[in-house]
Design a protein around this motif. Structure first.
Motif, PDB file in Angstrom:
ATOM      1  N   GLU A   1       3.403  10.536  -9.143  1.00  0.00           N
ATOM      2  CA  GLU A   1       2.613  10.843 -10.348  1.00  0.00           C
ATOM      3  C   GLU A   1       1.932  12.198 -10.226  1.00  0.00           C
ATOM      4  N   ALA A   2       1.405  12.489  -9.031  1.00  0.00           N
ATOM      5  CA  ALA A   2       0.705  13.764  -8.838  1.00  0.00           C
ATOM      6  C   ALA A   2       1.649  14.945  -9.016  1.00  0.00           C
TER       7      ALA A   2
ATOM      8  N   MET B   1      -2.222  16.107   0.302  1.00  0.00           N
ATOM      9  CA  MET B   1      -1.669  14.746   0.349  1.00  0.00           C
ATOM     10  C   MET B   1      -1.215  14.377   1.760  1.00  0.00           C
TER      11      MET B   1
ATOM     12  N   GLU C   1       6.071   8.591   4.383  1.00  0.00           N
ATOM     13  CA  GLU C   1       5.272   9.193   3.303  1.00  0.00           C
ATOM     14  C   GLU C   1       5.291  10.711   3.382  1.00  0.00           C
TER      15      GLU C   1
ATOM     16  N   ASP D   1       0.835  -1.210   0.000  1.00  0.00           N
ATOM     17  CA  ASP D   1       0.000   0.000   0.000  1.00  0.00           C
ATOM     18  C   ASP D   1       0.864   1.252   0.000  1.00  0.00           C
TER      19      ASP D   1
ATOM     20  N   HIS E   1       2.220   1.905  -3.370  1.00  0.00           N
ATOM     21  CA  HIS E   1       1.205   2.466  -4.254  1.00  0.00           C
ATOM     22  C   HIS E   1       0.962   3.945  -3.929  1.00  0.00           C
ATOM     23  N   ARG E   2       0.904   4.258  -2.627  1.00  0.00           N
ATOM     24  CA  ARG E   2       0.691   5.658  -2.249  1.00  0.00           C
ATOM     25  C   ARG E   2       1.876   6.512  -2.688  1.00  0.00           C
ATOM     26  N   THR E   3       3.080   6.003  -2.513  1.00  0.00           N
ATOM     27  CA  THR E   3       4.265   6.741  -2.952  1.00  0.00           C
ATOM     28  C   THR E   3       4.238   6.967  -4.451  1.00  0.00           C
ATOM     29  N   GLN E   4       3.811   5.928  -5.190  1.00  0.00           N
ATOM     30  CA  GLN E   4       3.719   6.073  -6.645  1.00  0.00           C
ATOM     31  C   GLN E   4       2.713   7.152  -7.011  1.00  0.00           C
ATOM     32  N   ARG E   5       1.586   7.189  -6.299  1.00  0.00           N
ATOM     33  CA  ARG E   5       0.584   8.221  -6.579  1.00  0.00           C
ATOM     34  C   ARG E   5       1.123   9.610  -6.278  1.00  0.00           C
TER      35      ARG E   5
END
Length: 543
Positions: free
Chosen positions: A155-156, A177, A255, A145, A148-152
């Motif tokens: 990307e943002a 965020m 994060e 998870d 995935h959050r780091t990837q988002r």
């Protein structure tokens, strides 16, 4: 039993308390014997051991499970066992009180308490293999998870950078965020952008410069200062320009670091690609918020202004507008004016309010005459942008009155024809300068004014257009002479008989009695409105 918590809450790895709350361990009736204040430590892994030196197989963050069988009998050996676990950074030691012990050894309790290591006892038999499977699944799920959050996050911020987002949008994204208040400041500790989260700008920015100066600047993302700010440097052309700060509300996690790292990177790129200095952008945005009263409260407005270095207490404020010629480089004039005011020591916010208008909010001490200060500012503005028209509102005793002062300055500007010089002795226009002519100029787009001028003078204008006569000029001369026909004739270079004849024609065409003072006033106002509509008034003093 420890408090039951949701395992692996979003945004953080599972803690000792989270793991103890899992059914697979809760069935063993766990009890925290020592250092209950540390059960919020994250658990990186679970390690089952019956060795006398388990620390040699650990890397830190492990929940160590044991039946107690390998514990040394002597207190010195127990202390050494605990010292090694604590030194490697074990999250907690869990001992089952079923086989060798039925109560935790006193030496073990003392050693764990001395080293700050949570000691947890299990009163019932627990399947350690099942514990490792459940907890490892939980940890791996959290890590997935987190990835995935780091990837988002990446990307943002990549999307923001590619879109050319400005500092306000980048800081807002960071705040959303991270769920925290984020502030962008420059090298002299002026807060240029603040995005509050769960608080107000007043609370976030109160006494900002002092608080910021007590928080050391770091060359990487790090927690520092007495308040525990998470800060990251923002660079410009290889040198530190300022920093972006995330204010604490809870403990920072990996994060948060990722979000702030990407925020700083996006801001560094934006600083290179956006030509307008962010100090100018901050002044513009703050001025516009004050003019349009977009602040949440007067306290927020005061905090925002003070964070930019402008005093907000024990001062009065004057709104000044500099309207520039269309061909003027407005942004350049804004920058020159701001630099000149800084050089003179004036305390002011300077920013573009429209494509041809620069706004200035001047802060004055209680004993300083405002007209003297405005005259100096006005001459500075005219030096920075020759041909500008400077308009001033009346002073405001606090920030709550600034919007009113800007409205007044705006009305003065609306009533000032292009090229109209200020009254002798000063270089700016103010509300007392607005007479009838300038009032009508300000109202020239109002259909009622246009209709009035046409109803009063339309027949006369039509006659002049058809016959090439100058009856409107005759009427103007007569009214300017206050109804003195002899003076009117002399001014126009005409005989009295000619003027008499033209006046009779005017009375017939308009259906008016020029001997009536009231009707002469109405016609005089109509002529002033006509001048305003044609935007080419005759020279002379305002009436």
């Amino acid at each position: 039993m420890c408090e039951n918590r949701r395992p692996g809450a979003a945004g953080r790895p599972p803690t000792v308390a989270d793991v103890l709350a899992l059914p697979v361990l809760a069935g063993g009736d766990p009890r925290v014997v020592t250092c209950a204040e540390h059960v919020d430590r994250p658990v990186r892994w679970v390690h089952v051991t019956e060795l006398t030196d388990p620390a040699s197989f650990l890397k830190g963050g492990e929940l160590v499970l044991t039946t107690g069988m390998p514990l040394p009998d002597d207190p010195a050996g127990v202390r050494r066992y605990v010292d090694e676990l604590a030194a490697v950074g074990a999250a907690a030691l869990v001992i089952e009180l079923v086989r060798r012990y039925h109560r935790p050894p006193d030496a073990l309790v003392r050693a764990c308490r001395a080293r700050g290591l949570p000691l947890v006892t299990l009163a019932k038999d627990v399947n350690f293999l099942e514990v490792t499977q459940v907890v490892h699944t939980l940890i791996l799920g959290h890590q997935a998870d987190a990835m995935h959050r780091t990837q988002r996050v990446h990307e943002a911020f990549t999307a923001l950078t590619l879109r050319g987002a400005g500092p306000e949008e980048v800081v807002r994204a960071a705040s959303e965020m991270g769920g925290r208040t984020v502030v962008l400041e420059d090298l002299v500790h002026r807060a240029l952008v603040c995005e509050p989260s769960g608080t107000t700008a007043r609370a976030a920015l109160a006494d900002w410069e002092r608080r910021s100066r007590t928080t050391p600047v770091t060359d990487r993302v790090d927690v520092s200062g007495p308040e525990g700010w998470l800060a990251a440097p923002v660079e410009y052309r290889g040198e530190t320009w300022g920093r972006v700060v995330m204010l604490p509300g809870r403990a920072f996690g990996p994060e948060d670091v990722t979000v702030l790292e990407r925020t700083a990177m996006a801001l560094t790129i934006a600083r290179l690609t956006r030509p307008t200095p962010w100090e100018r952008t901050a002044h513009r945005n703050t001025l516009r918020d004050l003019v349009e009263q977009r602040h949440r409260s007067p306290a927020d407005a005061r905090a925002r202004v003070a964070a930019l270095g402008l005093p907000a207490e024990d001062v009065s404020f004057v709104a000044v507008l500099a309207d520039l010629p269309p061909e003027e480089d407005t942004a350049g004039a804004e920058t020159r004016l701001a630099e000149e005011l800084t050089t003179t020591g004036a305390r002011a916010l300077v920013g573009l309010l429209s494509s041809t208008r620069v706004g200035v909010l001047l802060a004055l001490g209680p004993s300083r005459p405002w007209r003297e200060a405005v005259e100096r500012l006005s001459r500075t503005a005219l030096d920075a942008a020759p041909g500008a028209a400077v308009s001033v509102g009346s002073p405001a005793g606090d920030l709550a009155g600034v919007a009113r002062s800007f409205r007044e300055a705006g009305r003065v500007a609306e009533a000032t024809e292009p090229g109209r010089p200020p009254p002798p002795g000063r270089s700016f226009h103010e509300r007392s300068d607005i007479g009838l002519r300038r009032l009508l100029f300000a109202l020239r787009d109002d259909l009622r004014v246009q209709d009035y001028a046409e109803r009063q003078l339309g027949p006369l204008l039509d006659h002049d257009a058809r016959h090439g006569t100058g009856l409107v000029a005759t009427l103007r001369g007569y009214l300017d002479a206050a109804g003195n026909k002899t003076v009117a004739a002399r001014s126009a270079g005409l005989s009295r008989e000619t003027v008499y004849q033209r006046l009779r024609t005017i009375e017939r065409l308009l259906g008016r009695d020029l001997e009536s003072g009231e009707q002469r006033t109405e016609l005089h106002v109509a002529l002033q409105a006509l001048d305003a509509l044609r935007a080419g008034p005759p020279s002379g003093p305002d009436r």
